[in-house]
Scaffold this motif. Structure first.
Motif, PDB file in Angstrom:
ATOM      1  N   PRO B  76     -20.297 -29.233 -84.640  1.00 59.43           N
ATOM      2  CA  PRO B  76     -19.098 -28.375 -84.580  1.00 59.43           C
ATOM      3  C   PRO B  76     -17.968 -28.879 -85.473  1.00 59.43           C
ATOM      4  O   PRO B  76     -17.247 -28.087 -86.058  1.00 59.43           O
ATOM      5  N   LEU B  78     -18.157 -30.095 -88.300  1.00 59.04           N
ATOM      6  CA  LEU B  78     -18.409 -29.832 -89.724  1.00 59.04           C
ATOM      7  C   LEU B  78     -18.046 -28.396 -90.111  1.00 59.04           C
ATOM      8  O   LEU B  78     -18.156 -28.026 -91.280  1.00 59.04           O
ATOM      9  N   ALA B  79     -17.626 -27.623 -89.111  1.00 60.46           N
ATOM     10  CA  ALA B  79     -17.330 -26.203 -89.360  1.00 60.46           C
ATOM     11  C   ALA B  79     -16.403 -25.973 -90.565  1.00 60.46           C
ATOM     12  O   ALA B  79     -16.632 -25.036 -91.326  1.00 60.46           O
ATOM     13  N   PRO B  80     -15.367 -26.811 -90.775  1.00 60.48           N
ATOM     14  CA  PRO B  80     -14.483 -26.543 -91.933  1.00 60.48           C
ATOM     15  C   PRO B  80     -15.217 -26.513 -93.266  1.00 60.48           C
ATOM     16  O   PRO B  80     -14.738 -25.922 -94.216  1.00 60.48           O
ATOM     17  N   LEU B  81     -16.384 -27.163 -93.334  1.00 61.08           N
ATOM     18  CA  LEU B  81     -17.121 -27.197 -94.607  1.00 61.08           C
ATOM     19  C   LEU B  81     -17.981 -25.956 -94.797  1.00 61.08           C
ATOM     20  O   LEU B  81     -18.452 -25.695 -95.890  1.00 61.08           O
ATOM     21  N   TYR B  82     -18.222 -25.244 -93.733  1.00 60.88           N
ATOM     22  CA  TYR B  82     -19.081 -24.070 -93.832  1.00 60.88           C
ATOM     23  C   TYR B  82     -18.342 -22.827 -93.366  1.00 60.88           C
ATOM     24  O   TYR B  82     -18.693 -22.246 -92.338  1.00 60.88           O
ATOM     25  N   PRO B  83     -17.308 -22.434 -94.085  1.00 58.96           N
ATOM     26  CA  PRO B  83     -16.534 -21.273 -93.625  1.00 58.96           C
ATOM     27  C   PRO B  83     -17.384 -20.024 -93.729  1.00 58.96           C
ATOM     28  O   PRO B  83     -18.094 -19.815 -94.705  1.00 58.96           O
ATOM     29  N   GLU B  84     -17.333 -19.216 -92.651  1.00 58.68           N
ATOM     30  CA  GLU B  84     -18.071 -17.959 -92.665  1.00 58.68           C
ATOM     31  C   GLU B  84     -17.294 -16.919 -93.442  1.00 58.68           C
ATOM     32  O   GLU B  84     -16.073 -16.941 -93.472  1.00 58.68           O
ATOM     33  N   PRO B  86     -15.380 -13.660 -93.922  1.00 57.92           N
ATOM     34  CA  PRO B  86     -14.692 -12.818 -92.941  1.00 57.92           C
ATOM     35  C   PRO B  86     -15.464 -11.522 -92.727  1.00 57.92           C
ATOM     36  O   PRO B  86     -16.003 -10.948 -93.659  1.00 57.92           O
ATOM     37  N   LYS B  87     -15.513 -11.109 -91.448  1.00 55.14           N
ATOM     38  CA  LYS B  87     -16.285  -9.910 -91.120  1.00 55.14           C
ATOM     39  C   LYS B  87     -15.358  -8.711 -90.969  1.00 55.14           C
ATOM     40  O   LYS B  87     -14.178  -8.865 -90.677  1.00 55.14           O
ATOM     41  N   ARG B  88     -15.927  -7.536 -91.129  1.00 52.60           N
ATOM     42  CA  ARG B  88     -15.186  -6.303 -90.860  1.00 52.60           C
ATOM     43  C   ARG B  88     -15.232  -6.018 -89.371  1.00 52.60           C
ATOM     44  O   ARG B  88     -16.247  -6.246 -88.724  1.00 52.60           O
TER      45      ARG B  88
END
Lengths: 272, 183, 183
Positions: B76, B78-84, B86-88
């Protein structure tokens, strides 16, 4: 020593691997096509000849080198090997240098207008060739050094580590008001098409209530409490709509409000 | 020349690290020599496993072999390194929001009547969580269904001064032909 | 709560291990907090680098960031696991690459002048496909020929951090008494 950067067989001739370059220039004709491919152009060939005969690059014996180069080219021609134009240009250039070296130094030569002892390489017809050979030789060596660096995925192996799924805080694309507007329009259109029956208009509209309230407050010219604005028959929904409408009116600056501990009093702003 | 134990361990470590998939013990054994390869390998894997305890990666055995992995407890962070990306927002959410905006106060049943399809509780909850809508109290009807309206946060988000700034606000709201639900 | 230094180091270790590409320091910094993030990161990377000395993998800095890799000294011993050998680079590829690396920005005609022979379009395309070179815009000459230079991917491939890390193989060129060729 051989400076040519080859470890694998130079070529396959008649099914036999060639491990060494030819000992002299008189090569079996069938090997010539193969040799030509081994050289990266005339500069490469010249450098090979110079190294092979252990010659000083800064003091090239142009006569013998030219002779050997031409012999090589001639042999290729006999073998009907298609020569790249660059090899012939170089041959012509070598012959030109050779003939210029035969001429006695002349006073009219623009290159030798300087002092008597100015026998430096600048006035040497070989100067340009030597410069090109030296420069090319350096890049040849640089290429060898580059190849000697560790190569990614050949000498250095990538590392793969399993990464469990990472819980993500989803980011949302922003929405604009006009998107809501067009969705609403589309919805209205859809309903207009689909609808079979006309239904009575809604009981309460904030927009309508705003108009009613403003009218009443303007007529009043005085403070009214929130309670006074309500109608019992409208129930809770009426309270909500009236309150919302009032908030809108306050926000828009049509109405001013005063909040005491007991009640919320409102009155219309005097129109300018 | 026999490689030292250290070298063998480095080799096993490198083999597992450089493989795309978990490496079966049988494969690793090919890097060892001698009769006691199996014992040797077990010993090395054990040593490595202990060495990587409490580090950024751990050595684990899964069904198909050995692999290094990032401990689940670290993932968890490491999330800043794997930005998703943005979704609609989904269409049902936006349409529901539009209906509430143009028709507030409105109950869920009324929204469903306008959309012609059911509106799940999750959609309403989603809009409530975003604080774009709020409950305006129950409607005086049998069952007293909750009515919803838009919030100040809604106005702020959509950069509106008032609801009247919504596009098509007046004409649609004043003389609407939208079916109103009979309860 | 601030994570302990140990936890931060684990995180950096996990981040570099799990990335498919070298990780830039700027990215790693996003995993740290506090004013001295830069010093902290440098310290952690230094500690990790030392820790992995003499192990099955090493931590190195290349042009586009930090990566773990199996050191060159171990690759031959792992050959039994990876029977497919990458092809050797051809002389023309290596020479052209060396010329571009040392003489960038450079046009194809200038490369040809140096090599004394035509450089085929395939060689340039090959280097572009590998993303080792990139177009640096046209030269202000008649015909506006394209100029080329090397990329970070080139440096990554040869385990280099900057162009300055290219050994000074050409140094003697500057001290030579031979006049330089005008093109």
């Amino acid at each position: 020593m051989t400076l040519l950067p080859s470890i694998k067989p130079l070529a396959i001739v008649n099914g036999q691997p060639w491990q060494k370059l030819p000992k002299d220039l008189y090569i079996p004709p069938e090997a010539l096509a193969v040799c030509l491919e081994q050289f990266e152009g005339p500069l490469d060939l010249l450098l090979y000849l110079i190294r092979k005969h252990n010659l000083d690059i800064l003091d090239i014996p142009v006569f013998s080198v030219t002779q050997q180069y031409l012999a090589y080219i001639h042999a290729m021609d006999t073998a009907r090997v298609e020569l790249a134009a660059e090899y012939l240009v170089m041959a012509a250039y070598l012959v030109e240098i050779k003939s210029r070296l035969l001429l006695p130094p002349s006073a009219e030569d623009p290159g030798s207008s300087g002092a008597e002892d100015d026998h430096n390489i600048d006035n040497d017809p070989r100067a340009e060739l030597v410069a090109r050979l030296l420069e090319y030789q350096q890049f040849q060596q640089a290429a060898l050094h580059l190849d000697a660096q560790p190569h990614w995925q050949r000498d250095l192996l990538p590392v793969y580590v399993f990464l469990p799924p990472i819980p993500q805080q989803t980011q949302w694309l922003p929405v604009a008001a006009h998107e809501l507007g067009s969705l609403w329009s589309a919805l209205c259109e859809r309903n207009r098409v689909n609808t079979q029956h006309i239904i009575q208009p809604e009981r309460f509209s904030t927009q309508a209530r705003m108009g009613q309230l403003l009218q009443r407050l303007r007529q009043q010219h005085n403070w009214l409490s929130f309670i006074q604005l309500l109608k019992a028959c409208e129930g809770r929904a009426g309270v909500v709509v009236t309150f919302l409408a009032l908030l809108e009116l306050i926000k828009e600056g049509h109405v001013e409000a005063e909040h005491t501990t007991q009640t919320l009093a409102v009155r219309a702003h005097e129109p300018l | 020349m026999n490689p030292s134990e250290d070298e063998t361990q480095q080799l096993i470590e490198a083999a597992i690290f450089s493989a795309l998939e978990p490496v079966p013990s049988g494969q690793l054994m090919r890097l060892l020599s001698g009769a006691d390869a199996e014992t040797q390998l077990a010993h090395i894997l054990n040593t490595l496993q202990q060495h990587y305890q409490g580090r950024g990666v751990e050595l684990v055995q899964v069904a198909s072999g050995w692999r290094f992995q990032v401990p689940a407890s670290l993932a968890p962070a490491l999330a800043p390194l794997y930005p998703e990306k943005p979704k609609r927002l989904s269409r049902v959410i936006l349409e529901t929001l539009a209906i509430i905006a143009y028709r507030q106060p409105i109950t869920r049943a009324e929204i469903e009547a306008l959309r012609g399809v059911a509106v799940s509780a999750e959609v309403i909850k989603n809009l409530l969580d975003r604080q774009w809508i709020c409950s305006l109290g129950p409607k005086e009807l049998p069952g007293r269904p909750m009515q919803y309206g838009t919030s100040d946060a809604f106005l702020n988000y959509f950069n509106l001064q008032t609801l009247a700034d919504l596009p098509h606000w007046l004409q649609e709201n004043e003389n609407t032909e939208i079916p109103k639900l009979d309860h």
